[in-house]
Each structure stands twice: as structure tokens, then as C-alpha cells.
Design a protein around this motif. Sequence first.
Motif, PDB file in Angstrom:
ATOM      1  N   GLY A  20     -10.995  25.722   8.902  1.00 40.56           N
ATOM      2  CA  GLY A  20     -12.184  25.856   8.064  1.00 40.56           C
ATOM      3  C   GLY A  20     -11.996  25.258   6.692  1.00 40.56           C
ATOM      4  O   GLY A  20     -12.567  25.737   5.708  1.00 40.56           O
ATOM      5  N   ILE A  21     -11.199  24.194   6.607  1.00 42.52           N
ATOM      6  CA  ILE A  21     -10.915  23.523   5.342  1.00 42.52           C
ATOM      7  C   ILE A  21     -11.613  22.169   5.349  1.00 42.52           C
ATOM      8  O   ILE A  21     -11.559  21.435   6.332  1.00 42.52           O
ATOM      9  N   ILE A  22     -12.253  21.839   4.238  1.00 39.94           N
ATOM     10  CA  ILE A  22     -12.995  20.585   4.118  1.00 39.94           C
ATOM     11  C   ILE A  22     -12.064  19.379   4.053  1.00 39.94           C
ATOM     12  O   ILE A  22     -12.273  18.371   4.711  1.00 39.94           O
ATOM     13  N   SER A  23     -11.020  19.482   3.218  1.00 41.35           N
ATOM     14  CA  SER A  23     -10.132  18.354   2.987  1.00 41.35           C
ATOM     15  C   SER A  23      -8.830  18.857   2.378  1.00 41.35           C
ATOM     16  O   SER A  23      -8.768  19.986   1.896  1.00 41.35           O
ATOM     17  N   ALA A  24      -7.816  17.989   2.398  1.00 40.60           N
ATOM     18  CA  ALA A  24      -6.537  18.306   1.758  1.00 40.60           C
ATOM     19  C   ALA A  24      -6.239  17.215   0.739  1.00 40.60           C
ATOM     20  O   ALA A  24      -6.251  16.030   1.066  1.00 40.60           O
ATOM     21  N   ILE A  25      -5.994  17.620  -0.487  1.00 43.33           N
ATOM     22  CA  ILE A  25      -5.677  16.705  -1.579  1.00 43.33           C
ATOM     23  C   ILE A  25      -4.192  16.834  -1.872  1.00 43.33           C
ATOM     24  O   ILE A  25      -3.676  17.943  -2.046  1.00 43.33           O
ATOM     25  N   SER A  26      -3.516  15.687  -1.935  1.00 45.07           N
ATOM     26  CA  SER A  26      -2.065  15.683  -2.141  1.00 45.07           C
ATOM     27  C   SER A  26      -1.691  15.908  -3.602  1.00 45.07           C
ATOM     28  O   SER A  26      -2.353  15.404  -4.500  1.00 45.07           O
ATOM     29  N   LYS A  27      -0.638  16.671  -3.779  1.00 46.26           N
ATOM     30  CA  LYS A  27       0.039  16.751  -5.066  1.00 46.26           C
ATOM     31  C   LYS A  27       1.220  15.791  -4.953  1.00 46.26           C
ATOM     32  O   LYS A  27       1.891  15.797  -3.923  1.00 46.26           O
ATOM     33  N   PRO A  28       1.530  15.016  -5.947  1.00 45.27           N
ATOM     34  CA  PRO A  28       0.777  14.893  -7.187  1.00 45.27           C
ATOM     35  C   PRO A  28      -0.541  14.164  -6.950  1.00 45.27           C
ATOM     36  O   PRO A  28      -0.667  13.357  -6.034  1.00 45.27           O
ATOM     37  N   PHE A  29      -1.506  14.456  -7.782  1.00 45.65           N
ATOM     38  CA  PHE A  29      -2.831  13.855  -7.689  1.00 45.65           C
ATOM     39  C   PHE A  29      -3.105  13.093  -8.977  1.00 45.65           C
ATOM     40  O   PHE A  29      -2.425  13.275  -9.983  1.00 45.65           O
ATOM     41  N   ASN A  30      -4.114  12.244  -8.936  1.00 52.37           N
ATOM     42  CA  ASN A  30      -4.518  11.511 -10.130  1.00 52.37           C
ATOM     43  C   ASN A  30      -5.493  12.393 -10.908  1.00 52.37           C
ATOM     44  O   ASN A  30      -6.601  12.646 -10.438  1.00 52.37           O
ATOM     45  N   PRO A  31      -5.115  12.868 -12.085  1.00 56.43           N
ATOM     46  CA  PRO A  31      -5.994  13.761 -12.847  1.00 56.43           C
ATOM     47  C   PRO A  31      -7.347  13.152 -13.196  1.00 56.43           C
ATOM     48  O   PRO A  31      -8.350  13.844 -13.249  1.00 56.43           O
ATOM     49  N   VAL A  32      -7.379  11.846 -13.405  1.00 52.58           N
ATOM     50  CA  VAL A  32      -8.615  11.176 -13.798  1.00 52.58           C
ATOM     51  C   VAL A  32      -9.620  11.121 -12.653  1.00 52.58           C
ATOM     52  O   VAL A  32     -10.827  11.211 -12.868  1.00 52.58           O
ATOM     53  N   THR A  33      -9.127  11.003 -11.426  1.00 47.82           N
ATOM     54  CA  THR A  33     -10.031  10.869 -10.273  1.00 47.82           C
ATOM     55  C   THR A  33     -10.182  12.160  -9.471  1.00 47.82           C
ATOM     56  O   THR A  33     -10.897  12.172  -8.477  1.00 47.82           O
TER      57      THR A  33
END
Length: 126
Positions: free
Chosen positions: A100-113
Motif C-alpha cells: 500500500g505504498i505509492i513510491s520509494a524515494i532513495s536516501k540520499p535524495f536531492n533536496p532541491v527536487t
Amino acid sequence: MVARTILLIDDEECVRELVQTCLCDLAGWNVITAASAQSGLKQLTAHHPDAILLDLLMPGMDAITFLERLHSNPSTASIPVLLLTVKAHWFTSQKLQQLGIISAISKPFNPVTLSNTIAVALKWKV
């Protein structure tokens, strides 16, 4: 622009501060933070966020148990969840859907985007 509210659950203070700053300053969103999944569940009773950013690896209650509790409560079951984790590569789109998760964002991530990445995943207008 609509002022969105995001609940950020992450045990690392520096990550919470960075994400909160990025989403508040760059997107104009309200960010509520929690240092643990247990605290995140308590925040849900006080606030009804538009989305949840959830770290996978935290002490105490794990993210899977948090998701089970979130989805079992009719008042919170429809809140979209995105993972924000160093383990994002572990998850196929099928596994994310099962949880039930929409997406996974990786760390480290780009703070600006970051806010744009979240908005695109949630199909929010940017």
C-alpha cells in the motif's frame, strides 16, 4: 498552490530537519515530524496529513507494522504513503503495491527536487 500537510516519520533528526526545510521552503507545504513510528501514529490522531513520508528502518515499531495499523484504521487507511529510505532499491513496484505504498524515494535524495519527486508520485499539481 494548495498548502499540503506531510507527516514525516524518520528517526534521524538531521533528515527530519532537512526534509522539513525543503518541503516548507521550496513547496510551501506544512510538515509534521515524528521520530518514531509510534509517535507517527499519535500524530495521525491530532492531524490528518495529505501524505506520509516513512523511513523503513527505525528502532521500535517497524514500518511494516506501522503500515498495517495505518491501513486497518478506516480514518487513516486512505492516506498515501511514500517510503524515504536507503533501502528503496529493495522494493519492486509490485511489492510497493502489496504494502500500500505509492513510491520509494532513495536516501540520499536531492533536496532541491524532493518536493517535485513527491508531487509527481502523488499526482499533485506543482
